[in-house]
Design a protein around this motif. Sequence first.
Motif, PDB file in Angstrom:
ATOM      1  N   GLY A 116       0.821  -1.207   0.000  1.00 17.30           N
ATOM      2  CA  GLY A 116       0.000   0.000   0.000  1.00 17.30           C
ATOM      3  C   GLY A 116       0.851   1.250   0.000  1.00 17.30           C
ATOM      4  N   LYS A 117       1.887   1.262   0.817  1.00 15.25           N
ATOM      5  CA  LYS A 117       2.791   2.409   0.876  1.00 15.25           C
ATOM      6  C   LYS A 117       3.546   2.590  -0.438  1.00 15.25           C
ATOM      7  CE  LYS A 117       5.212   2.903   4.655  1.00 15.25           C
ATOM      8  NZ  LYS A 117       6.065   2.559   5.811  1.00 15.25           N
ATOM      9  N   ARG A 118       3.767   1.492  -1.141  1.00 20.29           N
ATOM     10  CA  ARG A 118       4.471   1.561  -2.422  1.00 20.29           C
ATOM     11  C   ARG A 118       3.520   1.831  -3.598  1.00 20.29           C
ATOM     12  NH1 ARG A 118       9.711  -0.502  -1.867  1.00 20.29           N
ATOM     13  NH2 ARG A 118       9.868  -1.202  -4.028  1.00 20.29           N
ATOM     14  N   LYS A 119       2.241   2.071  -3.264  1.00 17.48           N
ATOM     15  CA  LYS A 119       1.224   2.502  -4.228  1.00 17.48           C
ATOM     16  C   LYS A 119       1.014   1.486  -5.363  1.00 17.48           C
ATOM     17  CE  LYS A 119       2.123   7.382  -3.261  1.00 17.48           C
ATOM     18  NZ  LYS A 119       2.464   8.710  -3.821  1.00 17.48           N
ATOM     19  N   ARG A 120       0.978   0.206  -4.995  1.00 13.22           N
ATOM     20  CA  ARG A 120       0.768  -0.827  -6.001  1.00 13.22           C
ATOM     21  C   ARG A 120      -0.729  -1.009  -6.268  1.00 13.22           C
ATOM     22  NH1 ARG A 120       4.627  -4.395  -7.540  1.00 13.22           N
ATOM     23  NH2 ARG A 120       2.983  -4.933  -9.011  1.00 13.22           N
ATOM     24  N   ILE A 121      -1.298  -0.049  -6.984  1.00 17.63           N
ATOM     25  CA  ILE A 121      -2.719  -0.078  -7.309  1.00 17.63           C
ATOM     26  C   ILE A 121      -3.073  -1.319  -8.116  1.00 17.63           C
ATOM     27  CG2 ILE A 121      -4.595   1.160  -8.465  1.00 17.63           C
ATOM     28  CD1 ILE A 121      -3.067   3.741  -7.986  1.00 17.63           C
ATOM     29  N   ASP A 122      -2.123  -1.795  -8.929  1.00 16.17           N
ATOM     30  CA  ASP A 122      -2.386  -2.966  -9.767  1.00 16.17           C
ATOM     31  C   ASP A 122      -2.602  -4.233  -8.939  1.00 16.17           C
ATOM     32  OD1 ASP A 122       0.423  -2.492  -9.147  1.00 16.17           O
ATOM     33  OD2 ASP A 122       0.828  -4.328 -10.288  1.00 16.17           O
ATOM     34  N   LEU A 123      -2.209  -4.197  -7.660  1.00  9.72           N
ATOM     35  CA  LEU A 123      -2.362  -5.374  -6.800  1.00  9.72           C
ATOM     36  C   LEU A 123      -3.556  -5.258  -5.851  1.00  9.72           C
ATOM     37  CD1 LEU A 123       1.364  -6.081  -5.838  1.00  9.72           C
ATOM     38  CD2 LEU A 123      -0.044  -7.289  -7.513  1.00  9.72           C
ATOM     39  N   GLU A 167      -7.285  -7.433  -1.658  1.00  6.47           N
ATOM     40  CA  GLU A 167      -8.646  -7.702  -1.189  1.00  6.47           C
ATOM     41  C   GLU A 167      -8.873  -9.195  -0.971  1.00  6.47           C
ATOM     42  OE1 GLU A 167     -11.206  -3.992  -3.003  1.00  6.47           O
ATOM     43  OE2 GLU A 167     -10.774  -5.686  -4.312  1.00  6.47           O
ATOM     44  N   LYS A 168      -8.326 -10.023  -1.840  1.00  7.28           N
ATOM     45  CA  LYS A 168      -8.444 -11.474  -1.661  1.00  7.28           C
ATOM     46  C   LYS A 168      -7.697 -11.927  -0.411  1.00  7.28           C
ATOM     47  CE  LYS A 168      -9.133 -12.757  -6.512  1.00  7.28           C
ATOM     48  NZ  LYS A 168      -8.562 -13.485  -7.684  1.00  7.28           N
ATOM     49  N   ALA A 169      -6.527 -11.325  -0.189  1.00 11.97           N
ATOM     50  CA  ALA A 169      -5.751 -11.669   1.006  1.00 11.97           C
ATOM     51  C   ALA A 169      -6.508 -11.271   2.261  1.00 11.97           C
ATOM     52  CB  ALA A 169      -4.391 -10.979   0.961  1.00 11.97           C
ATOM     53  N   ALA A 170      -7.160 -10.109   2.231  1.00 11.50           N
ATOM     54  CA  ALA A 170      -7.927  -9.637   3.382  1.00 11.50           C
ATOM     55  C   ALA A 170      -9.111 -10.561   3.658  1.00 11.50           C
ATOM     56  CB  ALA A 170      -8.414  -8.211   3.127  1.00 11.50           C
ATOM     57  N   ALA A 171      -9.748 -11.033   2.600  1.00 18.45           N
ATOM     58  CA  ALA A 171     -10.881 -11.954   2.770  1.00 18.45           C
ATOM     59  C   ALA A 171     -10.411 -13.279   3.364  1.00 18.45           C
ATOM     60  CB  ALA A 171     -11.562 -12.184   1.429  1.00 18.45           C
ATOM     61  N   ASP A 184      -7.768   0.642   1.541  1.00 18.55           N
ATOM     62  CA  ASP A 184      -8.461   1.948   1.512  1.00 18.55           C
ATOM     63  C   ASP A 184      -7.584   3.013   0.860  1.00 18.55           C
ATOM     64  OD1 ASP A 184     -10.569   0.780   2.799  1.00 18.55           O
ATOM     65  OD2 ASP A 184     -10.000   1.496   4.785  1.00 18.55           O
ATOM     66  N   HIS A 185      -6.292   2.980   1.163  1.00 16.28           N
ATOM     67  CA  HIS A 185      -5.352   3.959   0.605  1.00 16.28           C
ATOM     68  C   HIS A 185      -5.262   3.832  -0.903  1.00 16.28           C
ATOM     69  CE1 HIS A 185      -1.870   6.544   0.282  1.00 16.28           C
ATOM     70  NE2 HIS A 185      -1.146   5.544  -0.209  1.00 16.28           N
ATOM     71  N   LEU A 186      -5.159   2.610  -1.391  1.00 14.51           N
ATOM     72  CA  LEU A 186      -5.039   2.404  -2.841  1.00 14.51           C
ATOM     73  C   LEU A 186      -6.323   2.790  -3.567  1.00 14.51           C
ATOM     74  CD1 LEU A 186      -3.090  -0.996  -2.906  1.00 14.51           C
ATOM     75  CD2 LEU A 186      -2.195   1.301  -3.363  1.00 14.51           C
ATOM     76  N   LYS A 187      -7.462   2.576  -2.932  1.00 17.92           N
ATOM     77  CA  LYS A 187      -8.726   2.953  -3.563  1.00 17.92           C
ATOM     78  C   LYS A 187      -8.858   4.453  -3.717  1.00 17.92           C
ATOM     79  CE  LYS A 187     -11.553  -1.037  -2.197  1.00 17.92           C
ATOM     80  NZ  LYS A 187     -12.693  -1.497  -1.389  1.00 17.92           N
ATOM     81  N   LYS A 188      -8.187   5.210  -2.856  1.00 22.21           N
ATOM     82  CA  LYS A 188      -8.253   6.672  -2.930  1.00 22.21           C
ATOM     83  C   LYS A 188      -7.305   7.257  -3.967  1.00 22.21           C
ATOM     84  CE  LYS A 188      -9.561   7.168   1.929  1.00 22.21           C
ATOM     85  NZ  LYS A 188      -9.123   7.668   3.277  1.00 22.21           N
ATOM     86  N   LEU A 189      -6.334   6.461  -4.400  1.00 25.56           N
ATOM     87  CA  LEU A 189      -5.343   6.967  -5.350  1.00 25.56           C
ATOM     88  C   LEU A 189      -5.907   7.058  -6.768  1.00 25.56           C
ATOM     89  CD1 LEU A 189      -2.138   5.073  -4.164  1.00 25.56           C
ATOM     90  CD2 LEU A 189      -2.820   7.436  -3.686  1.00 25.56           C
TER      91      LEU A 189
END
Length: 430
Positions: free
Chosen positions: A396-403, A408-412, A425-430
């Motif tokens: 997330g800190k590295r801004k990997r929007i493509d991942l 989300e799968k990992a969180a599930a 949440d951070h990536l969704k805002k980018l």
Amino acid sequence: MSPARKQQSLSKEVRDAILKVIDGGDAEEIARSIKMEPAQLLAMRDTFVEHSVRQALLGEAAERKIGRNEPCPCGSGKKYKKCCLAKHEKARGFLRETRAQDIQQTDKEERLPPYVATGFDLLAAEKYEEASAYAAELLETHPEDDRVHDTLVTALLASGRYDDATAISRTRWQVAREEKVFYLAHGYHRRQPQGEEASPPHFYAPETWLEKYWIAVKAKEYRALLPEPRDPGLDELVTTLLAVNDRERFPDQKEKGLEERRKALEPTLDELKNAGAAAIPYLLQVVWRYSWATLFIPELLAHFGTELATRSLIDISMFGYHFVSESCLKHLEALGSKVVLPIREALRRDPEFDPIKVGLIAMVANVQAPEVDRILEDLLDHDEPVVVDWAGLGLGKRKRIDLLERLEKAAARIGKAPRLTWAIDHLKKL
């Protein structure tokens, strides 16, 4: 430091920020206002709430004073005054005054019972054989007090009985894991001693014993690195380094104490640096027990810059000695892309200890090298939720929007994970 002690040490600013997040405030905005990483604030919030839930399970919520604006110990996420306050006040009314005094006195004694203090005092006086015999005898009456097991393990390490220390640490780690699972499911310990005179169990967190297990393993490994015959000059330098542990000679603590000791050690530190990498095996004999002398080891290892020095910095960062671990990670991060390969190898070695490698994961996420993204991405499939959580934070800190979909799968898969949640949440805002 125990979760309770950590909560007590929170500043008012941080405590207020946690309460705002619990009330539904924007974690990123609130964290920015107090100059803190959002993921760190979310983790502190979860620790705060988790501790409150544990207190409720122990029955202390109805017996101690809880701030009206604190999170309710039932875990609802609401403030105490808007949730269980009225119920607990009613419960308190049924407690006789004498019973309340007994509870307070018991709580006070449990913080540092005399039998535990005696063992710790023996260790401080470096009376290791006596401490070992004392702890072994005490375990007959206090078999589930991890503070006594800790005393025994420390004494065994100091006496060179590494295999015994390793076996005890590993066993207690397994016990701690079992007790944590059972306690969270039932609200009491499976190994709770029976009878009115029985002392309550005192278990360490599983991560604490895993760190001690790791330290015991490394202590044996480090002892094997010492050459024969030994260099008397290097032995003498290490003895001088250990002199900073003398409380009578150096009575000051904290920053002033560190500054005073550094000034006294300047010539010794210079001599050790001039001795070169040959000093490393001698210095590694110092790190198994946290002390003032241990604080100076990371900078010496970083100065040598050899493969053994780098690997030692990695290993010591997993000891759980906060200042020392942070210092190791700082020196490792300064290596930049040169540290990526050693970190990748460390993350692949000794999988049993993966839960205490999260500091390395957090550190390597700050290194600007393409290989880092691959390391973090691979960790998303890890079996340990805490490893996945920290890997997700790094991505997330590295801004990997493509991942984002993978996160989300990992969180599930792993469930509640504050750092991973922040990253999504951070990536969704980018």
